[in-house]
Enzyme design. Structure first.
Site, mmCIF file in Angstrom:
data_model
loop_
_atom_site.group_PDB
_atom_site.id
_atom_site.type_symbol
_atom_site.label_atom_id
_atom_site.label_comp_id
_atom_site.label_asym_id
_atom_site.label_seq_id
_atom_site.Cartn_x
_atom_site.Cartn_y
_atom_site.Cartn_z
ATOM 1 N N SER A 199 3.675 -1.783 10.381
ATOM 2 C CA SER A 199 5.130 -1.808 10.581
ATOM 3 C C SER A 199 5.767 -3.153 10.221
ATOM 4 O O SER A 199 6.681 -3.621 10.908
ATOM 5 C CB SER A 199 5.493 -1.397 12.017
ATOM 6 N N LYS A 228 0.148 4.245 -0.290
ATOM 7 C CA LYS A 228 -0.475 5.434 0.320
ATOM 8 C C LYS A 228 -0.235 6.655 -0.566
ATOM 9 O O LYS A 228 -0.214 6.531 -1.790
ATOM 10 C CB LYS A 228 0.007 5.613 1.762
ATOM 11 N N GLU A 265 -6.753 4.641 7.882
ATOM 12 C CA GLU A 265 -6.499 6.055 7.561
ATOM 13 C C GLU A 265 -7.723 6.684 6.890
ATOM 14 O O GLU A 265 -7.949 7.888 7.011
ATOM 15 C CB GLU A 265 -5.230 6.161 6.697
ATOM 16 N N HIS A 297 -9.638 1.034 5.167
ATOM 17 C CA HIS A 297 -8.325 1.285 5.765
ATOM 18 C C HIS A 297 -8.472 2.265 6.924
ATOM 19 O O HIS A 297 -9.258 3.215 6.852
ATOM 20 C CB HIS A 297 -7.346 1.839 4.714
ATOM 21 N N GLY A 303 2.731 2.525 10.848
ATOM 22 C CA GLY A 303 3.664 3.637 10.693
ATOM 23 C C GLY A 303 4.362 4.042 11.977
ATOM 24 O O GLY A 303 4.970 5.104 12.059
ATOM 25 N N ASN A 344 0.879 -1.175 0.000
ATOM 26 C CA ASN A 344 0.000 0.000 0.000
ATOM 27 C C ASN A 344 0.914 1.223 0.000
ATOM 28 O O ASN A 344 1.503 1.558 1.018
ATOM 29 C CB ASN A 344 -0.895 -0.029 1.241
ATOM 30 N N GLU A 361 -5.032 -4.837 10.724
ATOM 31 C CA GLU A 361 -4.027 -3.790 10.895
ATOM 32 C C GLU A 361 -4.309 -3.018 12.182
ATOM 33 O O GLU A 361 -5.108 -2.065 12.175
ATOM 34 C CB GLU A 361 -4.056 -2.815 9.710
HETATM 35 P P1 13P Z 1 3.125 0.647 7.646
HETATM 36 O O1 13P Z 1 3.693 -0.624 7.079
HETATM 37 O O2 13P Z 1 3.803 1.877 7.139
HETATM 38 O O3 13P Z 1 3.007 0.583 9.135
HETATM 39 O O4 13P Z 1 1.617 0.751 7.076
HETATM 40 C C1 13P Z 1 0.767 -0.336 7.203
HETATM 41 C C2 13P Z 1 -0.479 -0.059 6.444
HETATM 42 O O5 13P Z 1 -1.280 0.784 6.824
HETATM 43 C C3 13P Z 1 -0.725 -0.818 5.208
HETATM 44 O O6 13P Z 1 -2.016 -0.605 4.739
#
Ligand code: 13P
Length: 251
Positions: free
Chosen positions: A215, A11, A98, A96, A175, A9, A169
């Protein structure tokens, strides 16, 4: 047997040339065909076409990072399921954290997005996960159960079979550099599989892939992927670098 899915992903990162370069690296990586693992990339929308072109003829799967709950019309900035299919996506993410956090995607909105995606022939990676405060209160199971029940309320067994992927997640691990231990993640994945078995049946629940995200790095990927109910990973930051994503793929 569940084929592991190694999903990136991206982002809101990268420029177009970087996206194309990284897609080419993923293509080379996937061609090595490690243990039947599948590779999927969810680029920013503006780069979907360029990434698709870079992936032409390769088994790497293309995904939207999100999908509109509407079919078409006056929804400035949104991207419909039909558009994702049209540009070559086989998958979309939905729910997601976010999106839930910054764009107000409620459980109902996520359910409507799932409906649109399945109606248009997309496969869906449904993202669920608890926040830190929810885990501190011991609510992690009830939160993910609520998210699953809401999102899958109108998803039939036939749709879920072969077309649904779940990604666990935990929000506190995204992150942050803090990963769930493989034991904690395994426990939640087994719980999620039980929720899926209750909603559908054990046979189907055994087929649905449940990815871990939060992460994921080369250093922790092998241990996570070694857990029984972890069927792949959804990688953010570490997917932006060809070497680290490759190391995760090869873990
Ligand atoms: P990170 O791997 O940067 O923690 O992000 C995970 C994520 O949100 C994948 O969708």
């Amino acid at each position: 047997m569940r084929n592991e899915l190694i999903a990136a992903n991206w982002k809101m990162n990268l420029h177009r040339s970087e996206a194309v370069g990284l897609a080419r690296a993923c293509r080379t990586m996937a061609a090595t065909g490690r243990n039947g693992r599948e590779v999927l990339i969810a680029p920013p929308y503006p780069y979907l076409a360029a990434v698709r072109e870079a992936l032409e003829g390769s088994p790497v799967l293309l995904a939207g990072q999100d999908v509109s709950q509407y079919a078409e019309g006056a929804y400035t900035s949104q991207v419909s399921a039909e558009m994702l299919v049209d540009v070559g996506c086989r998958y979309t993410l939905a729910g997601h954290s976010e999106r839930r956090e910054h764009s107000g995607d409620s459980d109902d909105v996520v359910a409507a997005k799932m409906r649109r995606a399945f109606d248009c022939g997309l496969n869906v990676i449904l993202c669920v996960g608890e926040k830190e405060a929810e885990r501190d209160r011991g609510e992690e199971r009830s939160v993910v159960r609520r998210q699953i029940d809401a999102a899958l309320g109108a998803v039939s067994r036939e749709e879920a079979a072969g077309r649904l992927v779940v990604a666990y997640e935990p929000v506190w691990a995204i992150g942050t550099g803090r990963t769930a231990t493989s034991a904690d993640a395994q426990e939640m994945h087994a719980f999620l599989r039980g929720v899926l078995a209750g909603r559908y049946d054990t046979g189907l629940a055994e087929e649905i892939r449940i990815l871990y995200g939060g992460s994921v790095k080369p250093a922790n990927a092998a241990e996570l992927l070694g857990a029984n109910d972890i069927d792949g990973v959804l990688v953010g930051g570490a997917s932006l670098d060809a070497e680290s994503f490759n190391a995760i793929f090869a873990a």
